[in-house]
Design an enzyme around this catalytic site. Structure first.
Site, PDB file in Angstrom:
ATOM      1  N   TYR A  10       0.797  -1.224   0.000  1.00  0.00           N
ATOM      2  CA  TYR A  10       0.000   0.000   0.000  1.00  0.00           C
ATOM      3  C   TYR A  10       0.831   1.277   0.000  1.00  0.00           C
ATOM      4  O   TYR A  10       0.314   2.357   0.238  1.00  0.00           O
ATOM      5  CB  TYR A  10      -0.939   0.024   1.227  1.00  0.00           C
ATOM      6  N   LYS A  57       2.826 -15.105   3.972  1.00  0.00           N
ATOM      7  CA  LYS A  57       2.636 -15.996   2.823  1.00  0.00           C
ATOM      8  C   LYS A  57       4.025 -16.241   2.233  1.00  0.00           C
ATOM      9  O   LYS A  57       4.256 -15.996   1.041  1.00  0.00           O
ATOM     10  CB  LYS A  57       1.686 -15.279   1.843  1.00  0.00           C
ATOM     11  N   ASP A 114      -3.820 -17.922   3.867  1.00  0.00           N
ATOM     12  CA  ASP A 114      -4.985 -18.714   3.447  1.00  0.00           C
ATOM     13  C   ASP A 114      -5.444 -19.642   4.569  1.00  0.00           C
ATOM     14  O   ASP A 114      -6.644 -19.762   4.850  1.00  0.00           O
ATOM     15  CB  ASP A 114      -4.693 -19.495   2.150  1.00  0.00           C
ATOM     16  N   ASP A 116      -5.641  -6.072   6.310  1.00  0.00           N
ATOM     17  CA  ASP A 116      -6.835  -5.466   5.733  1.00  0.00           C
ATOM     18  C   ASP A 116      -7.893  -6.548   5.500  1.00  0.00           C
ATOM     19  O   ASP A 116      -9.059  -6.424   5.893  1.00  0.00           O
ATOM     20  CB  ASP A 116      -6.429  -4.805   4.400  1.00  0.00           C
ATOM     21  N   ASP A 171     -11.538  -7.568   7.893  1.00  0.00           N
ATOM     22  CA  ASP A 171     -12.919  -7.604   7.395  1.00  0.00           C
ATOM     23  C   ASP A 171     -13.541  -8.967   7.680  1.00  0.00           C
ATOM     24  O   ASP A 171     -14.715  -9.061   8.036  1.00  0.00           O
ATOM     25  CB  ASP A 171     -12.983  -7.294   5.896  1.00  0.00           C
TER      26      ASP A 171
END
Ligand code: ATP
Length: 352
Positions: A134, A185, A218, A242, A246
């Site tokens: 970002y 990851k 994941d 992020d 959510d």
């Protein structure tokens, strides 16, 4: 006297901030040493003047003890230019590297998971807030042609990774089970995630009292849905944080209940905003849930040294939720104002 800069922002951001300000008014009326000033930085002002933040605006915001932001985002500014300047730049310039996103189920009926109680969903996500993909580094080659190439860089610095990990480990020490999960990851992102994994292993050695483990992003999604009770502290990078927050919000009743704080523990600066955006689809309808903003105000009060007031606000929100005094997103029929008022009533009646 704690000073707060209030930026209501766009859409439902302004609507829920109005309720948070009414809460501050009530608490100030009770004698809490709070003062605030409202800034109309928003899409409306940007469209009218072409300026998102006036010269010196950021320095002025930084001079307050805390910043409270509703939300920014407006379909009339499709590239979010104003939001980038007001929010993202402020986060970067103030180096607010810790994004704290608590995920707590306040009432069992609000989770989409079967047979889960409030005890099963109670964890906090520490999202790195200044690096990752970002940072806006990248570009296009041959734009608009069939050979167009887009490159997006993913930044991870030793200093940036280490400081958020340390903050999360310290927080895990204060939790009852002292459990921490670091999410990355590194099987696929061989460089940016590898540094996370390496520094995590080093820092973990300094916290032998914390039960620390690593999960791929994941797998973390899978386990959060299958068995959220195993999580207590999650620490991760900007992008995964992020997404996971959510998902966490969905487990605990949706975006209408999810608070967040952006902090720099070294400088003592803090910016507080609900996780949700400006939700233009429901703006102006009175359907926005103000609870996320009120819980965000509680986080800000705690940060400003008003822990008792923060706990009262949380209890008042819980009481309203238990009595179904809620907006349509939680199955109720109250408007934003009425739901905010219900919380204030419980606070002023001393029920909380
Ligand atoms: P962005 O996340 O990019 O800012 P957005 O503003 O459209 O996009 P959000 O505000 O994050 O999205 O929320 C997505 C949807 O969730 C909204 O359209 C709305 O239906 C619901 N929602 C979000 N916040 C609330 C809230 N406080 N009360 C009720 N519903 C909400």
């Amino acid at each position: 006297m704690a000073s707060i800069a209030v930026i209501p922002g766009d859409g439902i951001g302004a609507e829920v901030t109005a309720e948070a300000v009414r809460l501050l008014e009530l608490l100030r009326g009770e004698g809490l040493p709070l003062s605030w000033r409202t800034f109309d930085y928003s899409a409306e002002r940007y469209l009218a003047t072409g300026v998102a933040l006036p010269p010196g605006g950021r320095e002025e915001l930084a001079s307050f003890d805390a910043i409270f932001l509703g939300a920014l985002g407006d379909p009339r500014v499709p590239d979010m230019a104003h939001a980038r300047e007001i929010l993202l730049e402020t986060r970067f310039r103030l180096d607010l590297y810790v994004n704290v996103r608590p995920v707590r189920l306040l009432h069992a009926s609000h989770t989409p998971l079967k047979d889960r109680t409030e005890r099963d969903i109670d964890f906090v996500i520490f999202r790195e807030n200044t690096e990752g993909p970002y940072v806006g580094a990248g570009g296009f080659l041959k734009p608009g042609t069939p050979d167009e190439v887009a490159i997006q860089e993913w930044l991870a610095t030793r200093k940036g990774v280490e400081r958020i990990l340390r903050h999360a480990f310290e927080a895990a020490r204060r939790r009852p089970r002292r459990r921490l999960v670091m999410v990355d990851k590194h099987n696929a992102l061989r460089f940016a995630s590898e540094i996370w994994h390496r520094v995590f292993r080093e820092v973990a050695k300094e916290y032998p009292d914390v039960e620390a483990r690593h999960l791929f992003a994941d797998t973390a999604c899978l386990l959060l849905v299958q068995d959220p009770s195993q999580f207590e502290v999650i620490v991760t990078d900007n992008l995964f944080g992020d997404l996971l927050s959510d998902l966490g919000a969905a487990l605990a009743g949706g975006l209408g209940l999810a608070p967040s704080a952006n902090l720099n523990p070294q400088t003592g600066k803090g910016l507080f905003e609900p996780v949700h955006g400006s939700a233009p689809g429901i703006a102006g309808t009175g359907r926005a849930n103000p609870m996320a903003a009120l819980l965000t105000a509680a986080m800000m009060l705690e940060f400003l040294g008003q822990g008792e007031a923060a706990a009262r606000v949380e209890r008042a929100v819980r009481a309203c939720i238990a009595e179904d005094l809620v907006t349509p997103d939680l199955g109720g029929s109250l408007t934003t104002r009425a739901a905010g008022q219900a919380v204030l009533d419980r606070l002023s009646k001393g029920a909380a």
